[in-house]
Scaffold this active site. Structure first.
Site, PDB file in Angstrom:
ATOM      1  N   ILE A  79       4.150  -3.867  -1.399  1.00  0.00           N
ATOM      2  CA  ILE A  79       3.192  -3.440  -2.431  1.00  0.00           C
ATOM      3  C   ILE A  79       2.096  -2.560  -1.842  1.00  0.00           C
ATOM      4  CG2 ILE A  79       1.541  -4.285  -4.166  1.00  0.00           C
ATOM      5  CD1 ILE A  79       3.372  -6.834  -4.303  1.00  0.00           C
ATOM      6  N   LYS A 124       1.730   1.647   6.977  1.00  0.00           N
ATOM      7  CA  LYS A 124       1.652   1.445   5.517  1.00  0.00           C
ATOM      8  C   LYS A 124       0.773   2.494   4.844  1.00  0.00           C
ATOM      9  CE  LYS A 124       2.752  -3.443   5.732  1.00  0.00           C
ATOM     10  NZ  LYS A 124       3.003  -4.569   4.844  1.00  0.00           N
ATOM     11  N   ALA A 173      -3.024 -10.570  -0.780  1.00  0.00           N
ATOM     12  CA  ALA A 173      -1.951 -11.538  -1.049  1.00  0.00           C
ATOM     13  C   ALA A 173      -1.025 -11.650   0.149  1.00  0.00           C
ATOM     14  CB  ALA A 173      -1.150 -11.091  -2.274  1.00  0.00           C
ATOM     15  N   LYS A 187       0.154  -1.523  11.635  1.00  0.00           N
ATOM     16  CA  LYS A 187       0.412  -1.759  10.203  1.00  0.00           C
ATOM     17  C   LYS A 187      -0.358  -0.757   9.354  1.00  0.00           C
ATOM     18  CE  LYS A 187       1.821  -6.402   9.652  1.00  0.00           C
ATOM     19  NZ  LYS A 187       1.507  -7.797   9.640  1.00  0.00           N
ATOM     20  N   ASN A 222       4.694 -19.409   0.820  1.00  0.00           N
ATOM     21  CA  ASN A 222       3.874 -19.588   2.033  1.00  0.00           C
ATOM     22  C   ASN A 222       2.603 -20.344   1.678  1.00  0.00           C
ATOM     23  OD1 ASN A 222       1.678 -17.567   1.434  1.00  0.00           O
ATOM     24  ND2 ASN A 222       3.500 -16.274   1.294  1.00  0.00           N
TER      25      ASN A 222
END
Ligand code: PMT
Length: 418
Positions: free
Chosen positions: A317, A352, A283, A348, A219
Site C-alpha cells: 500500500i 518504496k 499499519a 525501504k 500480527n
C-alpha cells in the site's frame, strides 16, 4: 502540563451520567476533569442513580448534582453555560432518545436544547450495541455532529464478552481535550490550526488474511501508534480518514474511521480516500495472504501431516500510494525491523519511494513495540536521520504532526518565493 491538557483549564464541562454499571467510571472521569482545571456540572439520570449516588457525584464535582428540572429553565441554562457536553456512560435508551429528539427528563431536554456537538461514550451489553436500532441511532447522532468514543471490547458485567464496555476515563478525557482544542479556536482565524484545510489518510493496526472461515494470518499490531497519529493530525486541524485493520481501540474522536480486514480492502479504502495532502502508513500490513481461501474449516489430516498453504504477495500500500497518479504531497511510512534498523529503513524509504520513514525496532523480548504504549523511533528523510528517543506513542504522534506542519509551512513559504 501539556498544551492539550491546558485546553481544559477553566473550561466548563456538563457531564450527563445515564444508567449503566460503567457509571462508577464517571466518578474517576470527574476527578480527572477537575484535576485538569475544569468546572464540572453533572446531570444524573434516574437510571444513573441506580448505579451511583447523587451525593458521591456532587462531592466529587463540588456542585449540587442535577437530577430533575427545577422549573427554573435548568435545561436551557446548563446547555448554554457548558463549553463542552459529555455523556458517559450513554445508555442505549439515552442514545435512542437523543437520536429521536425526545425530551422527557432534564438530561434529554438539556441535550435537545443544545446546539453543541456532544462527546458520547456509550456503554451497554454487546448485543444491545450491535443491534441495528442502536447502530442506526449512532449514525444519526454522528450526522448531527456528535462524536462517539468507544465502546471497547471486553468482559461485561453480565458475564458475556464483546464490544460494549465504556472507554476508560483517560481516553474520554483525551477525547474531550481534542474536542475543546478544536472548538476553542476562533472560527474567524482558521489558520490558527497549523494543518487546517489539509487532508490526511492514516493506516493503522494489523490486517487479517483469511485462510478459512475461522483462521487467518495476522500480527500483533494494536493500532495504538496509528490511531494516536490520526488523532494528533485531527487535533492540529487536518481532516483525517483513518483506515484501520481489526483492533479493539475506540475510533478516535473527530476522525472519519473506516474499518477493514485484509490488505486488499485496506488498499481499496486508501485509494478511495485520495486525493489527500498527507499519507501516514502505520499499519502492519500482512506481506502475504493465502493463495486460496477455503470455504470450510480446514480439517486435520488423518496421518497427521499438516496442510501445505500456498501464499501470494499482498499489494504494498505504501509503495502504491507513493507512486500513485494522485500521490499525496507528503508520504510517511514506518519500518518495523528486528536488526540493522537505520540501514534497512533507509533502503525501504528509497525502494518504496516515500518521503519519510519512522523506523522502530520490533521484537518479542526487550523491545516489543507492538501493543505497547511507548515506542522509540528514528525519523529518516532524504537528508536527516534523527533519534527521537523513547517516548509515548501519543508524544510521537504529536511530534510527527508538528514535523508535518513545519514541512507544509516551509513549502508554502518556498512556493510563495518562487
Ligand atoms: O499498532 P501498534 O501496536 O501501536 O504498533 C505500532 C507498529 C509497530 C505496528 C508501527 O509502529 C509500525 O512499525 N508500523 C509498520 C509495520 C510494518 O508493517 O512495517 P514494515 O517494515 O513491514 O512495512 C514498511 C511500511 O510499508 C509500513 O509503513 C507499512 O505500513 C507499509 N506496508 C507494508 C506492507 C504492505 N503490504 N503494505 C504496506 O503499506
Amino acid at each position: 502540563m501539556n498544551t492539550m491538557t491546558q485546553t481544559l483549564e477553566n473550561k466548563s464541562i456538563l457531564l450527563v451520567i445515564s444508567g449503566g454499571i460503567a457509571a462508577y467510571k464517571s466518578l474517576e472521569l470527574i476527578r480527572l476533569l477537575k484535576k485538569a482545571g475544569c468546572t464540572v456540572r453533572c446531570i444524573l439520570t434516574k437510571g444513573g442513580q441506580q448505579f451511583v449516588t447523587p451525593l458521591s457525584v456532587s462531592a466529587l464535582c463540588e456542585h449540587e448534582v442535577l437530577t430533575e428540572d427545577t422549573y427554573k429553565m435548568d435545561h436551557i441554562h446548563l446547555s448554554r453555560a457548558a463549553d463542552a457536553i459529555l455523556i458517559a456512560p450513554a445508555s442505549a435508551d439515552l442514545l435512542a432518545k437523543m437520536a429521536n429528539g425526545l425530551a422527557d427528563d432534564l438530561a434529554t431536554a438539556t441535550l435537545l436544547a443544545s446546539d453543541k456537538p456532544a462527546l458520547i461514550a456509550p456503554a451497554m451489553n454487546h448485543k444491545m450495541w450491535s443491534h441495528p436500532a442502536t447502530q442506526t441511532n449512532i449514525e444519526k447522532l454522528k450526522s448531527y455532529g456528535h462524536q462517539i468514543i468507544g465502546p471497547e471490547e471486553g468482559d461485561m458485567a453480565c458475564g458475556e464478552h464483546g464490544i460494549g464496555r465504556m472507554s476508560e476515563p483517560s481516553e474520554i478525557l483525551r477525547g474531550i481535550e481534542e474536542q475543546i482544542h478544536r472548538s476553542s479556536l476562533p472560527p474567524f482565524l482558521p489558520s490558527s490550526l497549523p494543518l487546517q484545510g489539509r487532508t490526511a489518510l492514516v493506516t493503522s493496526g494489523p490486517t487479517y488474511e483469511p485462510l478459512d472461515p475461522v483462521r487467518f494470518i495476522g500480527n500483533r499490531s494494536s493500532g495504538k501508534q496509528g490511531h494516536a497519529i490520526a488523532a494528533a493530525l485531527a487535533a492540529h486541524g487536518a481532516s483525517v480518514t483513518l483506515i484501520t485493520g481489526p483492533v479493539t481501540l475506540p475510533d478516535p474522536a473527530g476522525v472519519t474511521t473506516i474499518h477493514v480486514e485484509t490488505a486488499a480492502e485496506m488498499l481499496t479504502a486508501c485509494e478511495k480516500a485520495l486525493p489527500v495532502d498527507i499519507a501516514v502508513c502505520a499499519a502492519a500490513v500482512a506481506d502475504w495472504s493465502p493463495a486460496e481461501q477455503q470455504d470450510h474449516k480446514i480439517k486435520k489430516r488423518k496421518r497427521g501431516n499438516p496442510p501445505d498453504i500456498a501464499l501470494k504477495e499482498n499489494p504494498d500500500i505504501l509503495k502504491i500510494l507513493s507512486n500513485h497518479k494522485n500521490r499525496p504531497a507528503l508520504v510517511v511510512g514506518f519500518a518495523a525491523e528486528t536488526k540493522n534498523l537505520i540501514e534497512n529503513a533507509n533502503e525501504k524509504r528509497t525502494r518504496k519511494n516515500c518521503d519519510w520513514i519512522l523506523a522502530n525496532i520490533v521484537g518479542q523480548t526487550t523491545q516489543k513495540t507492538f501493543g505497547e504504549d511507548r515506542n522509540h523511533v528514528y525519523l529518516i528523510t532524504a537528508s536527516t536521520n534523527e533519534d527521537w528517543q523513547p517516548m509515548s506513542k501519543h508524544a510521537i504522534a504529536t511530534r510527527l504532526t508538528e514535523e508535518i506542519a513545519n514541512y507544509f509551512e516551509t513549502k508554502a513559504i518556498q512556493d510563495a518565493a518562487e
